[in-house]
Write an enzyme that holds these catalytic residues in place. Sequence first.
Site, PDB file in Angstrom:
ATOM      1  N   CYS A   3      -4.513  13.293   1.715  1.00  0.00           N
ATOM      2  CA  CYS A   3      -4.947  12.628   0.487  1.00  0.00           C
ATOM      3  C   CYS A   3      -4.492  13.471  -0.705  1.00  0.00           C
ATOM      4  O   CYS A   3      -4.865  14.638  -0.814  1.00  0.00           O
ATOM      5  CB  CYS A   3      -6.470  12.464   0.489  1.00  0.00           C
ATOM      6  SG  CYS A   3      -7.135  11.937  -1.095  1.00  0.00           S
ATOM      7  N   CYS A   6      -7.408  14.879  -2.761  1.00  0.00           N
ATOM      8  CA  CYS A   6      -8.092  15.990  -2.088  1.00  0.00           C
ATOM      9  C   CYS A   6      -7.255  17.265  -2.210  1.00  0.00           C
ATOM     10  O   CYS A   6      -7.807  18.364  -2.389  1.00  0.00           O
ATOM     11  CB  CYS A   6      -8.363  15.653  -0.622  1.00  0.00           C
ATOM     12  SG  CYS A   6      -9.804  14.586  -0.376  1.00  0.00           S
ATOM     13  N   ASP A  29      -3.204  12.242 -15.875  1.00  0.00           N
ATOM     14  CA  ASP A  29      -2.381  11.417 -14.987  1.00  0.00           C
ATOM     15  C   ASP A  29      -0.917  11.856 -15.119  1.00  0.00           C
ATOM     16  O   ASP A  29      -0.426  12.122 -16.222  1.00  0.00           O
ATOM     17  CB  ASP A  29      -2.526   9.931 -15.337  1.00  0.00           C
ATOM     18  CG  ASP A  29      -2.022   9.034 -14.226  1.00  0.00           C
ATOM     19  OD1 ASP A  29      -2.850   8.385 -13.576  1.00  0.00           O
ATOM     20  OD2 ASP A  29      -0.791   8.993 -14.003  1.00  0.00           O
ATOM     21  N   HIS A  45     -14.540  12.876  -0.877  1.00  0.00           N
ATOM     22  CA  HIS A  45     -13.539  11.839  -0.604  1.00  0.00           C
ATOM     23  C   HIS A  45     -14.225  10.512  -0.290  1.00  0.00           C
ATOM     24  O   HIS A  45     -14.824  10.343   0.772  1.00  0.00           O
ATOM     25  CB  HIS A  45     -12.618  12.229   0.561  1.00  0.00           C
ATOM     26  CG  HIS A  45     -11.586  11.184   0.842  1.00  0.00           C
ATOM     27  ND1 HIS A  45     -10.348  11.189   0.242  1.00  0.00           N
ATOM     28  CD2 HIS A  45     -11.631  10.073   1.609  1.00  0.00           C
ATOM     29  CE1 HIS A  45      -9.664  10.128   0.651  1.00  0.00           C
ATOM     30  NE2 HIS A  45     -10.433   9.433   1.475  1.00  0.00           N
ATOM     31  N   ASN A  85      -9.108   0.958  -9.960  1.00  0.00           N
ATOM     32  CA  ASN A  85      -8.465  -0.031  -9.098  1.00  0.00           C
ATOM     33  C   ASN A  85      -9.018   0.125  -7.691  1.00  0.00           C
ATOM     34  O   ASN A  85      -9.135   1.245  -7.181  1.00  0.00           O
ATOM     35  CB  ASN A  85      -6.946   0.161  -9.110  1.00  0.00           C
ATOM     36  CG  ASN A  85      -6.363  -0.138 -10.479  1.00  0.00           C
ATOM     37  OD1 ASN A  85      -6.754  -1.097 -11.133  1.00  0.00           O
ATOM     38  ND2 ASN A  85      -5.434   0.704 -10.931  1.00  0.00           N
ATOM     39  N   HIS A  96      -8.284   7.560  -2.957  1.00  0.00           N
ATOM     40  CA  HIS A  96      -9.408   8.463  -3.227  1.00  0.00           C
ATOM     41  C   HIS A  96      -9.981   7.959  -4.543  1.00  0.00           C
ATOM     42  O   HIS A  96      -9.262   7.931  -5.559  1.00  0.00           O
ATOM     43  CB  HIS A  96      -8.916   9.914  -3.326  1.00  0.00           C
ATOM     44  CG  HIS A  96      -9.979  10.940  -3.594  1.00  0.00           C
ATOM     45  ND1 HIS A  96     -10.174  12.063  -2.806  1.00  0.00           N
ATOM     46  CD2 HIS A  96     -10.898  11.032  -4.581  1.00  0.00           C
ATOM     47  CE1 HIS A  96     -11.164  12.796  -3.296  1.00  0.00           C
ATOM     48  NE2 HIS A  96     -11.619  12.191  -4.387  1.00  0.00           N
ATOM     49  N   HIS A  98     -11.087   7.015  -7.979  1.00  0.00           N
ATOM     50  CA  HIS A  98     -10.797   7.668  -9.252  1.00  0.00           C
ATOM     51  C   HIS A  98     -11.001   6.692 -10.392  1.00  0.00           C
ATOM     52  O   HIS A  98     -10.851   5.482 -10.217  1.00  0.00           O
ATOM     53  CB  HIS A  98      -9.377   8.242  -9.284  1.00  0.00           C
ATOM     54  CG  HIS A  98      -8.308   7.251  -8.937  1.00  0.00           C
ATOM     55  ND1 HIS A  98      -8.040   6.877  -7.644  1.00  0.00           N
ATOM     56  CD2 HIS A  98      -7.442   6.548  -9.711  1.00  0.00           C
ATOM     57  CE1 HIS A  98      -7.052   5.992  -7.644  1.00  0.00           C
ATOM     58  NE2 HIS A  98      -6.678   5.770  -8.887  1.00  0.00           N
ATOM     59  N   HIS A 100      -9.688   5.899 -14.186  1.00  0.00           N
ATOM     60  CA  HIS A 100      -8.712   6.148 -15.247  1.00  0.00           C
ATOM     61  C   HIS A 100      -9.447   6.086 -16.586  1.00  0.00           C
ATOM     62  O   HIS A 100     -10.227   5.157 -16.821  1.00  0.00           O
ATOM     63  CB  HIS A 100      -7.642   5.048 -15.289  1.00  0.00           C
ATOM     64  CG  HIS A 100      -6.802   4.935 -14.061  1.00  0.00           C
ATOM     65  ND1 HIS A 100      -5.504   5.392 -14.020  1.00  0.00           N
ATOM     66  CD2 HIS A 100      -7.051   4.399 -12.843  1.00  0.00           C
ATOM     67  CE1 HIS A 100      -4.993   5.127 -12.814  1.00  0.00           C
ATOM     68  NE2 HIS A 100      -5.899   4.529 -12.089  1.00  0.00           N
TER      69      HIS A 100
HETATM   70  P1  5GP Z   1      -4.118   3.852  -8.912  1.00  0.00           P
HETATM   71  O1  5GP Z   1      -2.801   3.135  -8.949  1.00  0.00           O
HETATM   72  O2  5GP Z   1      -4.489   4.242  -7.498  1.00  0.00           O
HETATM   73  O3  5GP Z   1      -5.226   3.202  -9.655  1.00  0.00           O
HETATM   74  O4  5GP Z   1      -3.894   5.191  -9.725  1.00  0.00           O
HETATM   75  C1  5GP Z   1      -3.322   6.341  -9.188  1.00  0.00           C
HETATM   76  C2  5GP Z   1      -2.869   7.184 -10.346  1.00  0.00           C
HETATM   77  O5  5GP Z   1      -2.648   8.484  -9.867  1.00  0.00           O
HETATM   78  C3  5GP Z   1      -1.581   6.700 -10.999  1.00  0.00           C
HETATM   79  O6  5GP Z   1      -1.803   6.429 -12.381  1.00  0.00           O
HETATM   80  C4  5GP Z   1      -0.614   7.865 -10.792  1.00  0.00           C
HETATM   81  O7  5GP Z   1       0.229   8.087 -11.895  1.00  0.00           O
HETATM   82  C5  5GP Z   1      -1.542   9.028 -10.546  1.00  0.00           C
HETATM   83  N1  5GP Z   1      -0.993  10.041  -9.661  1.00  0.00           N
HETATM   84  C6  5GP Z   1      -0.409   9.841  -8.452  1.00  0.00           C
HETATM   85  N2  5GP Z   1      -0.042  11.015  -7.913  1.00  0.00           N
HETATM   86  C7  5GP Z   1      -0.411  11.981  -8.792  1.00  0.00           C
HETATM   87  C8  5GP Z   1      -0.292  13.405  -8.791  1.00  0.00           C
HETATM   88  O8  5GP Z   1       0.213  14.029  -7.861  1.00  0.00           O
HETATM   89  N3  5GP Z   1      -0.784  14.066  -9.880  1.00  0.00           N
HETATM   90  C9  5GP Z   1      -1.371  13.399 -10.919  1.00  0.00           C
HETATM   91  N4  5GP Z   1      -1.818  14.153 -11.941  1.00  0.00           N
HETATM   92  N5  5GP Z   1      -1.499  12.070 -10.960  1.00  0.00           N
HETATM   93  C10 5GP Z   1      -1.023  11.364  -9.900  1.00  0.00           C
HETATM   94 ZN    ZN Z   2      -9.309  12.449  -0.969  1.00  0.00          ZN
END
Ligand code: 5GP
Ligand code: ZN
Length: 112
Positions: A3, A6, A29, A45, A85, A96, A98, A100
């Site tokens: 993950c 994680c 992000d 997690h 999301n 995991h 989160h 935004h």
């Molecule tokens: P989701 O699409 O799952 O709602 O959002 C995942 C977010 O995690 C995306 O906006 C993406 O840019 C961010 N993200 C993915 N991998 C990483 C990473 O390794 N580091 C950081 N800081 N953000 C990440």
């Molecule tokens: Zn996780």
Amino acid sequence: MDCIFCKIISGDIPSKKLYEDENILAFHDIHPQAPIHFLIVPKLHIESADGIDETNSNVITKVFEKIPYLAREAGIKNGYRIISNCGKDACQSVKHLHFHILGGKQLPGEMG
Ligand code: 5GP
Ligand code: ZN
């Protein structure tokens, strides 16, 4: 566990941290969608909002308790959007939980 978040929490993957305590981590992000775009994750997690239940919902309170402080610290002045999301149809890409936080400009009014 494989993950990304994680691994960010454990420090195995670097991130630009805004805040950390025993329950949560906030970091920028990697692909910002607004002038200010950071993520808040519980250290526990949980796969998505769909995995929240009475055994773990206390960490959600911990996340939301810090949002106003973190938004201010990040320099947001005129409001912000909180997005989580959840699952395939919502295009959740990291499994995991989160949240935004987006701000620093007038965001579009539509939900997409
Ligand atoms: P989701 O699409 O799952 O709602 O959002 C995942 C977010 O995690 C995306 O906006 C993406 O840019 C961010 N993200 C993915 N991998 C990483 C990473 O390794 N580091 C950081 N800081 N953000 C990440
Ligand atoms: Zn996780």
